[in-house]
Each structure stands twice: as structure tokens, then as C-alpha cells.
Design a protein around this motif. Structure first.
Motif, PDB file in Angstrom:
ATOM      1  N   ALA A  91      33.525  15.960 -23.717  1.00  0.00           N
ATOM      2  CA  ALA A  91      34.488  17.080 -24.479  1.00  0.00           C
ATOM      3  C   ALA A  91      35.237  17.769 -23.618  1.00  0.00           C
ATOM      4  O   ALA A  91      36.029  18.571 -23.952  1.00  0.00           O
ATOM      5  N   ARG A  92      34.999  17.828 -22.310  1.00  0.00           N
ATOM      6  CA  ARG A  92      35.691  18.519 -21.243  1.00  0.00           C
ATOM      7  C   ARG A  92      36.319  17.672 -20.405  1.00  0.00           C
ATOM      8  O   ARG A  92      35.597  17.340 -19.182  1.00  0.00           O
ATOM      9  N   PRO A  93      37.348  16.947 -20.571  1.00  0.00           N
ATOM     10  CA  PRO A  93      37.870  16.157 -19.818  1.00  0.00           C
ATOM     11  C   PRO A  93      38.070  16.080 -18.328  1.00  0.00           C
ATOM     12  O   PRO A  93      37.683  15.261 -17.375  1.00  0.00           O
ATOM     13  N   MET A  94      38.884  17.306 -17.890  1.00  0.00           N
ATOM     14  CA  MET A  94      39.077  17.734 -16.549  1.00  0.00           C
ATOM     15  C   MET A  94      37.862  17.908 -15.802  1.00  0.00           C
ATOM     16  O   MET A  94      37.675  17.210 -14.508  1.00  0.00           O
ATOM     17  N   VAL A  97      36.073  14.488 -15.037  1.00  0.00           N
ATOM     18  CA  VAL A  97      36.719  13.741 -13.919  1.00  0.00           C
ATOM     19  C   VAL A  97      36.387  14.191 -12.602  1.00  0.00           C
ATOM     20  O   VAL A  97      35.931  13.842 -11.789  1.00  0.00           O
ATOM     21  N   ARG A  98      36.387  15.794 -12.593  1.00  0.00           N
ATOM     22  CA  ARG A  98      35.794  16.467 -11.093  1.00  0.00           C
ATOM     23  C   ARG A  98      34.224  16.215 -11.086  1.00  0.00           C
ATOM     24  O   ARG A  98      33.880  16.081 -10.013  1.00  0.00           O
ATOM     25  N   GLU A  99      33.704  16.144 -12.117  1.00  0.00           N
ATOM     26  CA  GLU A  99      32.083  16.100 -12.085  1.00  0.00           C
ATOM     27  C   GLU A  99      31.963  14.559 -11.614  1.00  0.00           C
ATOM     28  O   GLU A  99      30.992  14.044 -10.609  1.00  0.00           O
ATOM     29  N   ILE A 100      32.631  13.575 -11.958  1.00  0.00           N
ATOM     30  CA  ILE A 100      32.608  12.070 -11.609  1.00  0.00           C
ATOM     31  C   ILE A 100      32.866  11.878 -10.068  1.00  0.00           C
ATOM     32  O   ILE A 100      32.227  11.402  -9.280  1.00  0.00           O
ATOM     33  N   ARG A 101      34.102  12.527  -9.399  1.00  0.00           N
ATOM     34  CA  ARG A 101      34.384  12.510  -8.326  1.00  0.00           C
ATOM     35  C   ARG A 101      33.097  13.095  -7.310  1.00  0.00           C
ATOM     36  O   ARG A 101      32.780  12.457  -6.214  1.00  0.00           O
ATOM     37  N   ALA A 134      38.945   7.710 -14.106  1.00  0.00           N
ATOM     38  CA  ALA A 134      38.272   8.134 -12.963  1.00  0.00           C
ATOM     39  C   ALA A 134      37.328   7.095 -12.324  1.00  0.00           C
ATOM     40  O   ALA A 134      37.297   6.853 -11.078  1.00  0.00           O
ATOM     41  N   CYS A 135      36.688   6.146 -13.075  1.00  0.00           N
ATOM     42  CA  CYS A 135      35.779   5.170 -12.495  1.00  0.00           C
ATOM     43  C   CYS A 135      36.731   3.964 -11.951  1.00  0.00           C
ATOM     44  O   CYS A 135      36.294   3.580 -10.740  1.00  0.00           O
TER      45      CYS A 135
END
Length: 269
Positions: A91-94, A97-101, A134-135
Motif C-alpha cells: 500500500a506504500r509503493p515507494m 521499493v526502498r525496503e526491498i532494496r 524492484a525485484c
């Protein structure tokens, strides 16, 4: 080499979450009085001869059952046995993405898992697409659940056919659909056959409960497409591997299923 492609080292709040009440009625797993130690998970792996387990965080809407940092802490206690899989708030896309990185670059995780039924949204929902991007950029698999849900949540979002569109939109994305896709296992097989980078894992099912179509796929042209999984703690590794010989896999198919496919898909040494 045996690799468990889907497991959790649970937190107590994960085990106690009301969403799993329906599962507890038939698994009969008692709630622990304190946080389960990592040594228990490793001991159960040892009992079944499992070399490594991919253990996942659990992020649900407004609820983190197992955090990415907790997973990193578990892995740090048994780095030769446990491999981290992150999760994020779609629900919080940006932020996602930062958390995936961070999961990949700082925590050393090998994949990201998001469950459609937790979000009551199919994997074609726009909120998933930044996660896929991101993946792809980081070269890690996206793991998800396919098939019906044990928890009393809508199952339709787990139809494997949704992954067909995702794989068309992101042809380089490696996708692992866990829980074999039942009762739509034929759909799962069709999508995995059609797309080079789509795989199935057998978590949440013991070997004797694999549908005949899946076993035929594993014996034949799908031998490089199916990964062993448990969904521990719901099923222990020993329970998941019982009756393995009854599948009638030849030596190559069994080797690929139990470990080689997972090593290749997740980039494990």
C-alpha cells in the motif's frame, strides 16, 4: 542437498494471529509461551536432512507478523542453514521499493514474498507492480501464494492464471508460486510451462497429497520447474518428506526437486 523453498521461523505474534484460527483447528499446534528459539527450527531441519530453509517475513495490511529485521536476526543465528526472504507493505509503493532494496543490499535476502490473500488483491493489482520492478532490477525472485487459502480469506486472488499476465508484463521476473495452486493445479502447470521463469513450490502439502497432475509434471517436462517446500511450522520437514519415494521420481527428477532447482532459482551457493 535438500532446500526448503517456503518456511517461516515464527514469532509468537505470527502464530497467535487470529487470521490463523481456522488452521489451528486442524493442525492442533499449541501456542508457545515464549518466542520459539531458532535452534528448534534447525533441529527439525536436521531431523529430516534439510540443509537450508528460506524463511520469510510476513507483512500484512496494518500488521507485521514477522518483520524483515527479525528474519535477519534469525538468519544471523544460523547463517549456514537459514536464508532470508523479505516482505513489504504494497500500500506504500515507494517505501516498499526502498525496503526491498534494503532487504537485498543490507540484509542479504534472496527473495521477496507478498501474499495476495493477505491483501485481498490479485497479483495483477497495480500495487504489486513496483515490487516486480524492484525485484527485476535487483535480480531476485518474487514469491507468492497460489491456490486456495487455509485462513478464512477469499481464495480467488490465488488463481495461478493471474501470474500469466504478470509474466507477460515482466518476462525477466522470476516468479515462484507456493502451495501448488490447488484446486487450480492444472492452471499452475500451464503457466509454469508457458513462461520460462515461473515455478511452483510444494509448500503446505505433504508428498502423499500432491495432485497426480503435479506428480506427472515433476516426472516429465516439469522436472526443472518444481521446488520442495514445507510451509513450516504448519508442516514439519519430516512430515513434508514422508512418502517421497511413492512419487516415483527418477534420480535426476528427485535431485532437481529437492534442492537443485531452488539453488538455481534463488542463487544459493
Amino acid at each position: 542437498m535438500i532446500i526448503d523453498a517456503w518456511a517461516q521461523h515464527p514469532t509468537r505474534r505470527h502464530l497467535a494471529d487470529p487470521i490463523f484460527d481456522s488452521l489451528r483447528r486442524w493442525t492442533k499446534i499449541p501456542l508457545p509461551d515464549e518466542e520459539p528459539p531458532v535452534r528448534t527450527t534447525v533441529a527439525l531441519m536436521d531431523q529430516a536432512g534439510v540443509n537450508r530453509s528460506l524463511i520469510s517475513a510476513w507483512v500484512a495490511p496494518r500488521n507485521i507478523m514477522i518483520s524483515n529485521d527479525e528474519v535477519a536476526g534469525f538468519v544471523a543465528q544460523a547463517p549456514d542453514r537459514l536464508v532470508g526472504v523479505g516482505s513489504v507493505d504494497i500500500a506504500r509503493p515507494m517505501d516498499a521499493v526502498r525496503e526491498i532494496r534494503r532487504c537485498v543490499d543490507e540484509l542479504g535476502f534472496k527473495a521477496i514474498r507478498v501474499l495476495p490473500w493477505l491483501w485481498e488483491a490479485p497479483p495483477t493489482d497495480r500495487r504489486f507492480y513496483p515490487v516486480y520492478t524492484a525485484c527485476c532490477e535487483l535480480g531476485i525472485p518474487f514469491c507468492t501464494q497460489i491456490g486456495h487459502t487455509g485462513p478464512l480469506m477469499p481464495s480467488e486472488v490465488g488463481r495461478p492464471i493471474y501470474l500469466d499476465q504478470v509474466a507477460l508484463d515482466f518476462p525477466e521476473l522470476v516468479i515462484v508460486g507456493g502451495h501448488i495452486g490447488y484446486p487450480w493445479t492444472d492452471e499452475a502447470i500451464a503457466v509454469a510451462t508457458k513462461h520460462e521463469h515461473v515455478y511452483i513450490d510444494t509448500s503446505a502439502y505433504t508428498a502423499k497429497r500432491y495432485p497426480a497432475a503435479l506428480v506427472g509434471f515433476m516426472r516429465g517436462h516439469g522436472r526443472s520447474k518444481v521446488l520442495f517446500g514445507t510451509n513450516y511450522p504448519m508442516i514439519t520437514p519430516a512430515q513434508a518428506l514422508a512418502d517421497l519415494d511413492a512419487l516415483g521420481l527418477d534420480a535426476e527428477a528427485q535431485r532437481l526437486f529437492l534442492g537443485d532447482n531452488a539453488c538455481r532459482v534463488f542463487g544459493l551457493d
